[in-house]
Design an enzyme around this catalytic site. Structure first.
Site, PDB file in Angstrom:
ATOM      1  CB  CYS A 107     110.675  97.629 119.269  1.00  0.00           C
ATOM      2  SG  CYS A 107     109.796  99.111 119.739  1.00  0.00           S
ATOM      3  CG  HIS A 145     106.201  96.326 121.762  1.00  0.00           C
ATOM      4  ND1 HIS A 145     106.058  96.972 122.965  1.00  0.00           N
ATOM      5  CD2 HIS A 145     106.978  97.140 120.988  1.00  0.00           C
ATOM      6  CE1 HIS A 145     106.720  98.127 122.938  1.00  0.00           C
ATOM      7  NE2 HIS A 145     107.283  98.263 121.750  1.00  0.00           N
TER       8      HIS A 145
HETATM    9  C1  2RA Z   1     107.828 102.670 121.584  1.00  0.00           C
HETATM   10  N1  2RA Z   1     108.699 101.686 119.538  1.00  0.00           N
HETATM   11  O1  2RA Z   1     107.498 101.532 121.928  1.00  0.00           O
HETATM   12  C2  2RA Z   1     108.675 102.889 120.345  1.00  0.00           C
HETATM   13  C3  2RA Z   1     110.043 103.380 120.681  1.00  0.00           C
HETATM   14  N2  2RA Z   1     110.781 102.494 121.438  1.00  0.00           N
HETATM   15  O2  2RA Z   1     107.517 103.697 122.221  1.00  0.00           O
END
Ligand code: 2RA
Length: 329
Positions: free
Chosen positions: A126, A234
């Site tokens: 991601c 994120h």
């Molecule tokens: C996380 N990118 O954010 C990793 C797995 N989804 O933990």
């Protein structure tokens, strides 16, 4: 078109189902697949009820496409079995990403690599997807030498257990821990496991997957991945050093013109990307774009995206759409 969703009852699997329905994906039959303990459960999809099946049954149903988000071990064991049955697998785990035989695809960047022979296609991590969406147009224009990225990652990337831990901590309740420490009122410099080189697997995914997707091992990336008590998506603080100088107006234009990117950048009126805004959307939002005056040919920016959507489910569904549109399945 029969489509299986392996891991249909998990956090990303649920978003895959939501995105398939939202985008009116051209499927004639959905095959929701989960572990034995969920077999027989019913799920609602596009106004119809479907029964969850196990992996053996799903393979025998010979879906044309299988979207996987069920962990690396399940992908390693079962993706080849689906592929052998003629299914094209799009896998959201890290299992196949760095295998030279398997394509690592962000449709806006490198879907043209795909062919009908690709039976196991890897969905990037991601935090890689949102980073590369912003890097690609700038790499093409100015050639990237080095990227320094700090990520501020949603607990949804860890899964349901982490969301429950935060809820318990908010409520002052005890419960199972997804992390070694409390996440409420905290920031954990620890996403995934630590390796001998001092980086975590999550940080090395950014380094290694960037090189593969850009097709350029000369691009250097150093990352620090932080887990924060946020759920919407994120965020990434990025510093880029280019081979050549750039024009800031042109940088904004290149980003704004890139499909799937929205520039949100007017600090004078408090306009910049934030997870509470990105949540539930498929775009990658870029802001705080500014020249780094501490060294030549260098730029700072801030990138935010919903890690469950463009960071996972939507990117996988877009790959499936590309395969259908280009008659590769
Ligand atoms: C996380 N990118 O954010 C990793 C797995 N989804 O933990």
């Amino acid at each position: 078109m029969k489509v299986a969703v392996v891991g249909a009852t998990g956090m990303v699997g649920n978003v895959m189902l939501k995105v398939l329905e939202e985008r009116n994906f051209p499927l004639t039959e959905l095959i929701p697949v989960a572990s034995e303990r969920s077999v027989g459960n019913k799920i609602e999809f596009a106004g119809k009820e479907y029964e969850v099946v196990g992996l053996e049954t799903a393979v025998s149903m010979k879906p044309e496409i299988a979207l996987f988000s069920a962990g690396g071990d399940t992908s390693l064991e079962w993706a080849p079995k689906f592929a052998a049955a003629g299914t094209t697998v799009i896998d959201n785990s890290s299992a196949w990403r760095m295998n030279p035989e398997n394509k690592l695809v962000i449709p806006e960047i490198n879907a043209d690599l795909l062919s009908a022979e690709d039976k196991i296609i890897a969905n990037p991590n991601c935090s890689t997807i949102q980073l590369l969406m912003a890097l690609k147009p700038l790499h093409d224009a100015y050639r990237i030498k080095r990227v320094v990225v700090s990520t501020y990652q949603s607990i949804t990337g860890t899964g349901v257990k982490a969301v429950k831990q935060l809820e318990n901590e908010y409520a002052g309740a005890q419960g199972e821990m997804a992390y070694p420490y409390p996440i409420h009122r905290n920031a954990l410099p620890h996403c995934d496991v630590f390796q001998d080189n001092g980086y975590t697997k999550e940080e090395m995914k950014l380094t290694n997957e960037t090189k593969k997707i850009l097709g350029d091992d000369s691009v250097n990336v150093t990352a620090t991945a932080i887990r924060i008590p946020v759920v919407g998506g994120h965020s990434e603080s990025v510093n880029i050093e280019f081979e050549r100088d750039f024009d800031e107006v042109e940088v904004r234009q290149l980003l704004n013109d890139f499909p799937g990117i929205k520039v949100q950048d007017n600090p004078g009126v408090n306009t910049y990307p934030m997870p509470i805004y990105a949540e539930g959307k498929d775009d990658v939002f870029v802001g705080r774009i500014r020249r780094d005056h501490s060294q030549p040919n260098s730029l700072n920016m801030w990138i935010v995206a919903d890690n469950l959507r463009k960071g996972a489910a939507t990117n996988a569904v877009q790959i499936a759409e590309y395969l259908i549109e280009n008659k590769l399945v």
